[in-house]
Design a protein around this motif. Structure first.
Motif: not given
Length: 323
Positions: A143-144, A164-167, A173-176
């Protein structure tokens, strides 16, 4: 078996030549393309033109549409990891999420010395690589406000956007947030296997016969199990030199071309004999037999290392013979 084309553009290739090579690889069905990340020309004559890997990949990202793109591998000594994370993420966006990222400790001292780049001893470079993988995971996956304190990198209150691009099919990653697949590689030293098990999605084995690959992949599985990771989640690939011809006459012509490209570093039939146990070398039947041996050793993907990539007809033949 999945197949990537891998080239060494520091052999004097222009951007336009690399684009032609990648477009041909894409058109014949290669899953992915990887290029080396070097600033000095070799093998063969020194003083040839060289290009920056990530600048080239940014161009290729806009001039191709389906083929995966990546480095095999970017040295930790070339770029600060914060800048590198931004560059990789930018190229990933430009490609629509087709980037895979290989990171390594680096090895070629002269190219560092010539450009004023640091080149500490291998233990420190391995330490740097481990930290940089941790930072990539943090910048992309935490997270930020994430912070990190290492020997070589300190990050305070990170805000990293865009991600990065959600593909579909990418690691999450843990943050989704999705991220590129991460690779490292080499000849399988114990520490490289431990780092791979902790941080990467794929280990790429280089300069190895199928018999050696079988042993190293078993060690890789053990490294995963030692930290409670399912070995099935670790990708296994091999970077293997490739030289094939439709018949013996064509193979001899390509051997001559490759020897010319390597210059004084090579020496005829004896030189090829030392590489035969670990290269995809020969006529189509011989090439397929070697691919089957690597598959039996546990490799899921072959990075076919092409040292005469201007010969686009050999790229066609790789697809015809192996896919």
């Amino acid at each position: 078996m999945r197949f990537a084309l891998m080239i060494e553009p520091q052999q004097g290739l222009t951007y336009d030549e690399q684009l032609a090579i990648v477009r041909r690889a894409e058109s014949v069905g290669f899953e992915s393309f990887f290029r080396s990340d070097h600033y000095q020309s070799f093998p063969g004559p020194s003083g040839e033109r060289t290009t920056d890997a990530w600048a080239v990949l940014a161009g290729l990202a806009r001039e191709t549409s389906t083929i995966g793109l990546g480095t095999l591998v970017s040295p930790v000594t070339f770029r600060h990891v914060g800048n590198l994370a931004k560059v990789v993420t930018t190229v990933d966006e430009m490609s629509g999420g087709r980037v895979e990222f290989g990171l390594g400790a680096g090895w070629n001292e002269p190219e560092h010395r010539q450009l004023g780049l640091p080149f500490p001893e291998i233990k420190e470079r391995a330490d740097m690589m481990e930290e940089q993988f941790a930072v990539l995971h943090g910048l992309w996956g935490e997270p930020d406000g994430w912070s990190f304190e290492g020997r070589h990198v300190t990050i305070v209150g990170a805000e990293f956007h865009p991600k990065p691009v959600a593909r579909p099919g990418r690691p999450v990653s843990p943050n989704g947030a999705a991220r590129p697949r991460l690779l490292t590689g080499g000849e399988g030293s114990p520490r490289s296997l431990r780092i791979a098990a902790r941080y990467t999605d794929e280990f790429n084995l280089s300069s190895s016969s199928p018999a050696t690959a079988s042993l190293k992949f078993a060690e890789l599985a053990a490294a995963c199990e030692a930290i409670g990771r399912d070995p099935a989640t670790m990708g296994r690939s091999v970077m293997a030199g490739v030289l094939i011809g439709r018949d013996e006459a064509e193979l001899v012509r390509r051997k001559t071309a490759l020897l010319a490209a390597f210059g004084n570093e090579s020496g005829g039939d004896a030189w090829f004999a030392t590489r035969k146990p670990r290269w995809v070398l020969g006529t189509p039947d011989q090439a397929r037999a070697m691919v089957e041996r690597f598959a039996a050793a546990g490799a899921e993907r072959l990075m076919l290392q092409d040292f005469i990539p201007r010969d686009l007809a050999m790229i066609d033949l790789m697809a015809d013979a192996l896919f």
